[in-house]
Design a protein around this motif. Structure first.
Motif, PDB file in Angstrom:
ATOM      1  N   GLU A  92       0.822  -1.202   0.000  1.00 20.99           N
ATOM      2  CA  GLU A  92       0.000   0.000   0.000  1.00 20.99           C
ATOM      3  C   GLU A  92       0.859   1.256   0.000  1.00 20.99           C
ATOM      4  O   GLU A  92       0.489   2.278  -0.587  1.00 20.99           O
ATOM      5  CB  GLU A  92      -0.904   0.000   1.235  1.00 20.99           C
ATOM      6  N   MET A  93       2.030   1.185   0.634  1.00 17.34           N
ATOM      7  CA  MET A  93       2.902   2.350   0.719  1.00 17.34           C
ATOM      8  C   MET A  93       3.592   2.649  -0.612  1.00 17.34           C
ATOM      9  O   MET A  93       3.905   3.805  -0.916  1.00 17.34           O
ATOM     10  CB  MET A  93       3.954   2.122   1.809  1.00 17.34           C
ATOM     11  N   ALA A  94       3.813   1.636  -1.440  1.00 10.65           N
ATOM     12  CA  ALA A  94       4.590   1.807  -2.667  1.00 10.65           C
ATOM     13  C   ALA A  94       4.052   2.899  -3.591  1.00 10.65           C
ATOM     14  O   ALA A  94       4.799   3.797  -3.996  1.00 10.65           O
ATOM     15  CB  ALA A  94       4.697   0.475  -3.403  1.00 10.65           C
ATOM     16  N   PRO A  95       2.771   2.908  -3.972  1.00 10.05           N
ATOM     17  CA  PRO A  95       2.299   3.974  -4.863  1.00 10.05           C
ATOM     18  C   PRO A  95       2.350   5.354  -4.230  1.00 10.05           C
ATOM     19  O   PRO A  95       2.443   6.360  -4.942  1.00 10.05           O
ATOM     20  CB  PRO A  95       0.857   3.560  -5.179  1.00 10.05           C
ATOM     21  N   ILE A  96       2.291   5.436  -2.905  1.00  8.88           N
ATOM     22  CA  ILE A  96       2.405   6.725  -2.223  1.00  8.88           C
ATOM     23  C   ILE A  96       3.815   7.277  -2.407  1.00  8.88           C
ATOM     24  O   ILE A  96       4.010   8.457  -2.739  1.00  8.88           O
ATOM     25  CB  ILE A  96       2.064   6.569  -0.728  1.00  8.88           C
TER      26      ILE A  96
END
Length: 489
Positions: A92-96
């Motif tokens: 979930e953190m990757a695209p942020i």
């Protein structure tokens, strides 16, 4: 080539988090966040204002007595839970991370893993804060030293690696018993916003960590605020000078981790292929926008041309592309202004006698809407030239030959900066000898970044700042020393 666009509705929504309140807008100015790979707007964000800083400091002050009094094992368990949340939500953190500043999806899992490691490492220190006794003279007495938190710590992090920098500070500061007001950078706010959301999800009490997002006015309000006991700043030297002048009004201490122009010394006995691959890292890591990147390559003349040829050949295999694509190895720089500044430095470097081996100006075609520069290598660079002495903060390497170990050391130390240094040699005696002479806070031998782990101290000398983050030294940055003398007569 088709570029994936960040979806604004999927990005963190709260630029201000104060106490138990998650706020979708601050009371400051509104600005558009730009995705640097395409120049497109991800979202309009209304930033915090100095008034929001006042509220955040008040919330931190209110939370501090209970947080400081919380037993170390309880703080430890909260930090371990936060570490587990980072591991569980890495995808979930990757695209942020990609959306805020063009970081590569290839590197995103490492950044989340690193955040987890920091909270787990310093969580392990939270229940081990000890003092010491001191043998005194002049009469019977019991004297002891204790290490205590500052209270409220103000944290200002940069746009090039906001999550990496924020966790490097928050983990030791929280373990030591401090409360936090952190400013997310206006150019890349999303990962720090998500970090503070996760801190709440982990069960940290309201007010222990408070978020304000914004520009220079918000940072200045934090530095000037009498309710903040210490400022920790990671960023540029020019901004640091303003912060120090501002902090002098309240006499608060300031920790500084600033820029660098780290030297890479390649001796004739080095593993040439490894040294070239690791030398290239300075232009690739964080799209060339890393403060400790080795970007000033000093190469022994006996291997100078073979090294350049190998470096150039490897650079040709570095694929620029969509940061969301898993095979992209080079992304954009942060903004058009940054791109133009870097291009100007390269042009002046060539005019000053640098030989352009590869790279050059802005990339066109599919990349023309974004802020892309190719890996650029300038050889035969005069050590006194602007591009050899200035932090470029882009995918640019400058290369200069040397003829002796003494000359290599002198060239490496002839810099206003002193953050990192890299030594490539297979001679063990030389490795220790040269490392001992480097005027840098961290020296890596036959490495290119592996030492950036939570357990080792990191920080600079000279214009690269002072103080250390990482290891027990990082914990001490957020503790004040108190001495108690008890008369036993």
């Amino acid at each position: 080539m088709t570029f994936q666009q960040p979806v604004g509705d999927t990005l963190p929504r709260y630029p201000v988090i104060i106490g138990d309140s998650l706020e979708e807008q601050g009371s400051g100015e509104t600005a558009a966040h730009i995705y640097p790979a395409t120049g497109a707007v991800t979202r309009e964000i209304r930033f915090a204002s100095p008034a929001d800083v006042d509220r955040a400091v008040a919330a931190a002050q209110a939370a501090y007595p209970a947080w400081r009094a919380l037993p170390g094992d309880k703080r430890r368990d909260l930090m371990f839970k936060l570490a587990s949340l980072f591991e569980a939500q890495a995808q979930e953190m990757a695209p942020i991370l990609v959306s805020e500043n063009g970081s590569l999806s290839l590197a995103a899992p490492y950044i989340s893993y690193d955040a987890a490691q920091k909270f787990r490492y310093y969580g392990g220190w939270a229940d081990k804060i000890e003092g010491r006794t001191v043998a005194t003279w002049g009469g019977p007495a019991h004297d002891y030293v204790s290490y205590e938190p500052y209270g409220v710590v103000g944290v200002i992090v940069p746009w090039n690696g906001p999550l990496f920098a924020a966790t490097m500070v928050l983990a030791p500061a929280l373990a030591a018993g401090n409360c936090i007001v952190i400013k997310a950078p206006d150019l890349a706010p999303y990962s720090v916003m998500r970090l503070v959301e996760l801190i709440r999800q982990a069960g940290f009490p309201p007010g222990v960590v408070n978020l304000v997002t914004g520009g220079a006015d918000v940072g200045a309000a934090m530095v000037a605020h009498p309710g903040i006991g210490k400022i920790e700043f990671i960023g540029s030297g020019a901004t640091a000078q303003k912060i120090l002048a501002n902090a002098a009004q309240t006499l608060k201490p300031v920790g500084l981790e600033l820029g660098g122009k780290s030297a890479v010394l390649v001796f004739g006995d080095a593993d040439l292929q490894s040294a070239a691959k690791r030398g290239l890292t300075g232009a690739v890591s964080a799209n060339g926008q890393g403060c400790v990147n080795g970007t000033r390559l000093l190469v022994e003349r006996t291997i100078y041309e073979p090294y350049l040829q190998m470096l150039t050949a490897m650079a040709g295999h570095i694929k620029a592309g969509d940061p969301f694509a898993g095979d992209t190895m080079l992304g954009p720089v942060i903004s058009e202004a940054s791109l133009n500044r870097i291009s100007g430095l390269v042009d002046r470097g060539v005019a000053a006698g640098g030989r352009l081996v590869t790279g050059g100006g802005r990339m066109g075609g599919d990349f023309s809407d974004g802020y892309y520069l190719p890996i650029t290598v300038l050889a035969d660079v005069d050590p006194a030239s602007e591009i050899s002495r200035t932090e470029v903060f882009g995918p640019v390497l400058v290369v200069t030959p040397f003829d002796s170990e003494e000359e290599a050391v002198a060239l490496a130390n002839d810099s206003d900066f002193g953050l990192g240094a890299y030594v490539h040699t297979t001679n063990l005696a030389r490795a220790h000898r040269v490392a001992g002479q480097m005027q840098a806070g961290q020296v890596q031998v036959n490495g290119s970044g592996e030492a950036m782990t939570p357990c080792v101290p990191f920080g600079g000398m000279k214009h690269s700042g002072h103080g250390r983050l990482g290891g027990i030294e990082g914990m001490r940055e957020f503790q004040q020393v108190k001495n108690v003398w008890v008369n036993l007569a």
